[in-house]
Motif scaffolding. Structure first.
Motif, PDB file in Angstrom:
ATOM      1  N   THR A 178      35.417  33.300  34.560  1.00 57.24           N
ATOM      2  CA  THR A 178      35.650  34.988  35.623  1.00 57.24           C
ATOM      3  C   THR A 178      33.994  35.407  35.634  1.00 57.24           C
ATOM      4  O   THR A 178      34.080  35.890  37.201  1.00 57.24           O
ATOM      5  N   ASP A 179      32.665  35.504  34.748  1.00 56.06           N
ATOM      6  CA  ASP A 179      31.874  36.146  34.656  1.00 56.06           C
ATOM      7  C   ASP A 179      30.821  35.253  34.145  1.00 56.06           C
ATOM      8  O   ASP A 179      30.448  34.888  33.073  1.00 56.06           O
ATOM      9  N   TYR A 180      29.785  35.031  35.513  1.00 57.54           N
ATOM     10  CA  TYR A 180      28.491  33.615  34.166  1.00 57.54           C
ATOM     11  C   TYR A 180      27.622  34.820  34.163  1.00 57.54           C
ATOM     12  O   TYR A 180      27.229  35.966  34.605  1.00 57.54           O
ATOM     13  N   SER A 181      27.297  34.446  33.367  1.00 57.47           N
ATOM     14  CA  SER A 181      25.976  35.093  32.148  1.00 57.47           C
ATOM     15  C   SER A 181      24.976  35.455  33.597  1.00 57.47           C
ATOM     16  O   SER A 181      24.738  34.324  33.352  1.00 57.47           O
ATOM     17  N   LYS A 182      24.065  36.455  32.661  1.00 61.61           N
ATOM     18  CA  LYS A 182      22.958  36.619  34.106  1.00 61.61           C
ATOM     19  C   LYS A 182      21.800  36.348  33.500  1.00 61.61           C
ATOM     20  O   LYS A 182      20.699  36.683  34.053  1.00 61.61           O
ATOM     21  N   VAL A 183      21.844  36.687  31.722  1.00 61.13           N
ATOM     22  CA  VAL A 183      21.039  37.079  31.292  1.00 61.13           C
ATOM     23  C   VAL A 183      20.685  35.821  30.343  1.00 61.13           C
ATOM     24  O   VAL A 183      21.740  35.409  30.179  1.00 61.13           O
ATOM     25  N   LYS A 189      31.770  34.569  30.265  1.00 63.32           N
ATOM     26  CA  LYS A 189      33.225  35.174  29.989  1.00 63.32           C
ATOM     27  C   LYS A 189      34.419  34.108  30.659  1.00 63.32           C
ATOM     28  O   LYS A 189      34.275  33.488  32.191  1.00 63.32           O
ATOM     29  N   GLY A 190      35.764  34.346  30.328  1.00 58.98           N
ATOM     30  CA  GLY A 190      36.956  32.793  31.134  1.00 58.98           C
ATOM     31  C   GLY A 190      38.361  33.968  30.293  1.00 58.98           C
ATOM     32  O   GLY A 190      38.546  34.441  28.689  1.00 58.98           O
ATOM     33  N   ILE A 191      39.006  33.094  30.411  1.00 58.29           N
ATOM     34  CA  ILE A 191      40.522  33.278  30.698  1.00 58.29           C
ATOM     35  C   ILE A 191      41.027  31.758  30.244  1.00 58.29           C
ATOM     36  O   ILE A 191      40.352  30.899  31.160  1.00 58.29           O
ATOM     37  N   ILE A 192      41.890  31.339  29.468  1.00 58.36           N
ATOM     38  CA  ILE A 192      42.054  30.658  29.044  1.00 58.36           C
ATOM     39  C   ILE A 192      43.950  30.284  30.235  1.00 58.36           C
ATOM     40  O   ILE A 192      44.804  31.485  30.533  1.00 58.36           O
ATOM     41  N   ILE A 193      43.538  28.812  30.620  1.00 58.81           N
ATOM     42  CA  ILE A 193      44.691  28.738  31.666  1.00 58.81           C
ATOM     43  C   ILE A 193      45.883  28.804  31.210  1.00 58.81           C
ATOM     44  O   ILE A 193      46.830  28.499  31.603  1.00 58.81           O
TER      45      ILE A 193
END
Length: 708
Positions: A178-183, A189-193
């Motif tokens: 859900t959120d790709y690291s930029k540094v 970050k992510g969620i379990i499907i």
């Protein structure tokens, strides 16, 4: 002229000599020579640089390009710029947060003129390719994180919703990023499907690969409901021709369950009559139904070590549409009359109801042709037809070879697994007489169908194969020449016939598997298209996929159009417009999903081969040098088809240098040469199951090996 040429480069960025010649309206030889001189001057000033594809790139100003990135596990990457047909090297640390498959914007940082390579840095990720990934969960004190199975995702994924699942360490999960690291120091970050099970559960390794490649593994509820509503009853239908009394059989592998083709062959006064009956899947899978949408989404069935991920629910693939013996089945028949010499003279295409008279296997039909007494007695009812079928098959194959069709007789491995999915053995699949016979008949039907609809001039889907790239062919000819196999003619005028003859020259030689593989790698990937440009390897102008609608979506489309155009006679403007709009996208997606299936199958094969070789560390095997690179040599084990690497760092008997043109490694002191086709005895030095890599160490090389 220099100023005009420079202005053209500023506008278009990439131009070939032919592009410049056309834009400048150059016709005389004198003006053409002048053009070449001006281009050379610009190149000398480093205003332009020649690319590997012979075009010139304007590099005087800082250039920005868009492309698809492919990361290497060591941290560097390459960005493929499709519009230019080039790759840009990205050093480690300059890939931003990009992952393999992402569309990125690259700034060209430098140009290496001698190697004509571009180097750049990723400035921005334009489009994410990886949204979902499979990985292994680990619980920390305040949060949980997942390590992805995908080697291209190096960073951990911090799980936001782990408390909702209460999972133990080692659980395999499907995660949405859900959120790709930029540094560099941040995690994704992510969620379990979805939870898949524990990493040590039987079959979990293959299931993880299925999810990793995004292969749909479960049928939606609406598909199951539609399938459940389909009647199992098969009744005689006046719109189908009654062929139930004919001697029709299926010939497949021992473990095949989706039997989508059956054949009948008889002798006629003028030659032979071949009937190829293909399961009429289009009767059940109607356009835009839930079944159809899901089949299009899958594209094809995926065949893995101990399982099949089917394109259609098993009620259809293994039952109603499978041409099982002694039951009525709906089919579409391609009925072909051949001359005595094996050339097709006339044909008919019609719906037919059949009742197969036997479920024959490749193995036993081969035994019949080898005159194994026990099998000959068992197959007594089919002997007459099998004899006629072999006669016709040989003539079809001879005619195909004469026109130049290339027969890649490539050995393939079959992985034997136990009930837990663990690799027990690796054996090479045999391609015997019966396999070739069925191939000949299916190819004949596909060519007939392809040509028929080409001349009907209606929207259609074809299986096409473009000519190989000249650079790759040139390398193949250089390598084959080093073994004494030469050919006449210009590389840019090579026909399939010449390449087919090349294969014949080294047929049966020790280098045959290796040279055949190299030639195969020079070929473009066959694909689906609405434009019929022919099939290079088969040396045919017309070709489609008609014979496997149970496991390939394009075949189902072909059946649907046969029904619409021929059986219903609907070639109205509305129908033609409908298919003209719909087919291009389906052709492209079918090609894409076919590649997805191949990638998935290859990864499982590599994984199971590594798993198998774990048992044989420190043991020795006989093999052959199958590829030579600047970092080492690849060895393929005899009778297993398992490939591993001897890294150049482990070749301690000398300092080796790489000759790229001849694809050889040469020892500086002892002048020992490692080349393609060399025989070696190797020891299994290491097996890396996580990265699916096998390392070998050479014990003996070529001249030290005693012949059998």
């Amino acid at each position: 002229m220099s100023e005009i040429i420079l202005s053209l480069f500023k506008e278009h960025k990439v131009l070939s000599i032919e592009d410049l010649k056309e834009k400048l309206n150059i016709e005389s030889a004198k003006d053409f020579v002048e053009l070449i001189k001006h281009v050379e001057k610009l190149e000398q000033k480093s205003t332009i640089v020649q690319l590997p594809n012979e075009k010139f790139l304007y590099v005087k100003e800082q250039l920005g390009l868009e492309g698809i990135i492919r990361l290497h596990q060591k941290g560097f990457a390459f960005v493929y710029v499709e519009s230019l047909g080039i790759e840009v090297y990205i050093p480690k640390g300059f890939t931003q947060s990009a992952m393999t498959g992402d569309k990125v914007f690259v700034k060209i940082d430098s140009v290496y003129k001698d190697e004509r390579n571009l180097e750049g840095i990723v400035q921005k990720v334009l489009e994410r390719n990886t949204k979902y990934t499979v990985g292994t969960l680990t619980n920390a004190k305040f949060f949980s994180f997942v390590k992805s199975d995908d080697k291209n995702i190096e960073k951990y994924i911090k799980i936001i919703n782990s408390k909702n699942f209460n999972l133990v360490d080692g659980t395999k999960v499907l995660v949405e990023i859900t959120d790709y690291s930029k540094v560099s120091f941040e995690d994704h970050k992510g969620i379990i499907i979805k939870t898949l099970g524990h990493k040590d559960d039987p079959g979990m390794d293959i299931l993880s690969v299925i999810y990793k490649h995004g292969v749909p593994n479960e049928f939606p509820k609406e598909v199951e409901e539609q399938t459940k509503a389909i009647s199992d009853e098969i009744t005689m239908d006046d719109s189908y021709r009654d062929c139930t009394k004919e001697m029709i059989v299926t010939i497949d592998g021992d473990d095949a369950k989706d039997l989508d083709d059956a054949v009948s062959v008889v002798k006629t006064k003028k030659g032979y009559r071949l009937k190829v009956f293909i399961a009429d899947v289009s009767r059940y899978v109607t356009e835009d139904s839930p079944l159809d949408k899901e089949a299009a989404n899958r594209g094809c069935s995926v065949y893995l070590a101990d399982r099949v991920v089917p394109m259609l629910p098993r009620k259809l693939s293994n039952n109603i549409c499978s041409l099982n013996p002694d039951v009525l089945r709906y089919t579409i028949c391609c009925d072909i009359d051949f001359s005595e010499k094996g050339f097709p003279e006339s044909y008919d295409i019609y719906p037919a109801i059949i009742k197969s008279k036997g479920r024959l296997t490749y193995k036993k039909v081969n035994e019949v042709y080898e005159n194994v007494a026990e099998t000959v007695e068992e197959y007594k009812p089919y002997l007459s037809m099998l004899k006629i079928a072999l006669e016709l098959s040989k003539k079809i194959r001879t005619n195909r070879e004469k026109r130049g069709a290339i027969d890649f007789d490539k050995e393939e491995s079959k992985i034997i697994v136990d009930s837990n999915g663990d690799a027990l053995d690796i054996v090479l699949r045999e391609r015997g007489i019966s396999e070739r016979l069925i191939e000949d008949f299916m190819l004949s039907a596909n060519e007939i169908i392809g040509e028929h609809f080409y001349w009907m001039q209606v929207p259609f889907i074809y299986r096409i194969h473009e000519e190989p790239k000249i650079e790759k062919l040139r390398q193949f000819f250089d390598i084959s020449a080093s073994f004494g196999y030469r050919t006449k003619g210009k590389v840019d005028e090579i026909s399939p016939y010449i390449l087919a003859n090349m294969l014949k020259k080294f047929k049966g030689e020790v280098v045959e598997p290796m040279l055949s593989t190299i030639l195969l790698r020079t070929m473009n990937q066959a694909r689906y298209s609405t434009s019929n440009i022919g099939h290079f390897a088969l040396s045919t102008k017309y070709y489609t996929h008609f014979t496997s609608p149970i496991r390939r979506y394009p075949d189902l489309l072909v059946h649907r159009m046969i029904r619409k155009y021929l059986f219903e006679g609907d070639v109205s403007e509305k129908t033609l417009e409908h298919y003209a709009c719909k087919l291009p996208e389906l052709a492209e997606s079918s090609s894409e999903y076919e590649k997805r299936a191949v990638d998935c199958e290859r990864e499982v094969d590599k994984m199971k081969k590594c798993e198998y070789m774990l048992k044989y560390q420190e043991q020795s095997f006989r093999g052959m040098v199958s590829s030579v690179t600047n970092f080492g040599i690849f060895i393929t084990l005899e009778s297993k088809g398992i490939e591993g690497l001897v890294h150049i760092k482990t070749m301690n008997d000398d300092y080796y240098t790489y000759d790229q043109k001849n694809m050889i490694l040469i020892g500086r002191q002892n002048k020992k040469i490692y080349r393609l086709g060399d025989e070696v005895i190797v020891k299994v030095a290491n097996v890396d199951l996580e990265n699916q890599e096998i390392d070998f160490k050479i014990l003996k090389h070529k001249s030290l090996i005693k012949k059998k």
